[in-house]
Design an enzyme around this catalytic site. Structure first.
Site, mmCIF file in Angstrom:
data_model
loop_
_atom_site.group_PDB
_atom_site.id
_atom_site.type_symbol
_atom_site.label_atom_id
_atom_site.label_comp_id
_atom_site.label_asym_id
_atom_site.label_seq_id
_atom_site.Cartn_x
_atom_site.Cartn_y
_atom_site.Cartn_z
ATOM 1 C CG ASP A 218 -41.136 5.036 -8.128
ATOM 2 O OD1 ASP A 218 -41.559 4.132 -8.888
ATOM 3 O OD2 ASP A 218 -40.054 5.614 -8.326
ATOM 4 C CB ALA A 219 -46.032 6.648 -9.686
#
Length: 139
Positions: free
Chosen positions: A16-17
């Site tokens: 994810d980020a």
């Protein structure tokens, strides 16, 4: 009990980020590990479809996340068959970070698979050769 181990590297697309493995990617890694566990027994899921018109589907999955996996980690997925029914089976899968001195357990997955007819999705018994293959994973 027989178990199958396979290692996967965590790539950017898995995260994810924040650089942590996205929760749904564990399911994908587990699917690959189950596929390779069957392949290690000399068959493939595509054989079940081609020879009998049957397929595995996930009926239930319970996942427990314990520690994060991150970009470039190597994760070992251990797969064990814990139950075998006429038309379903249950597997226990563990995720461990490889190369970590503590062998960090990153999560577990308790998954029940059903055998279904590909044409209509109705439950079907495992064919005898497949029962034998699966039984070899549990014995």
């Amino acid at each position: 009990m027989v178990q199958h181990n396979i290692d996967f590297r965590i790539y950017y697309e898995d995260t994810d980020a924040g650089g942590v493995v996205y929760h749904a990617r564990y399911l994908g890694l587990a699917e690959r590990a189950r596929t390779e566990a069957i392949r290690a027994q000399g068959r493939s899921a595509s054989d079940l479809l081609a020879d009998y018109g049957l397929a595995f589907v996930v009926r239930q999955a319970i996942i427990d996340y314990r520690a994060p996996l991150r970009l470039d980690d190597i994760v070992r997925v251990t797969t064990r068959l814990t139950e075998l029914g006429a038309a379903s089976c249950r597997l226990w899968q563990e995720f461990h970070k490889v190369g970590d001195a503590a062998g960090t357990g990153c999560g577990t997955l308790d998954v029940r698979l059903a055998c279904v007819r590909a044409t209509d999705g109705r439950a079907a018994r495992f064919p005898p050769p497949w029962r034998d293959l699966l039984r070899a994973l549990i014995a």
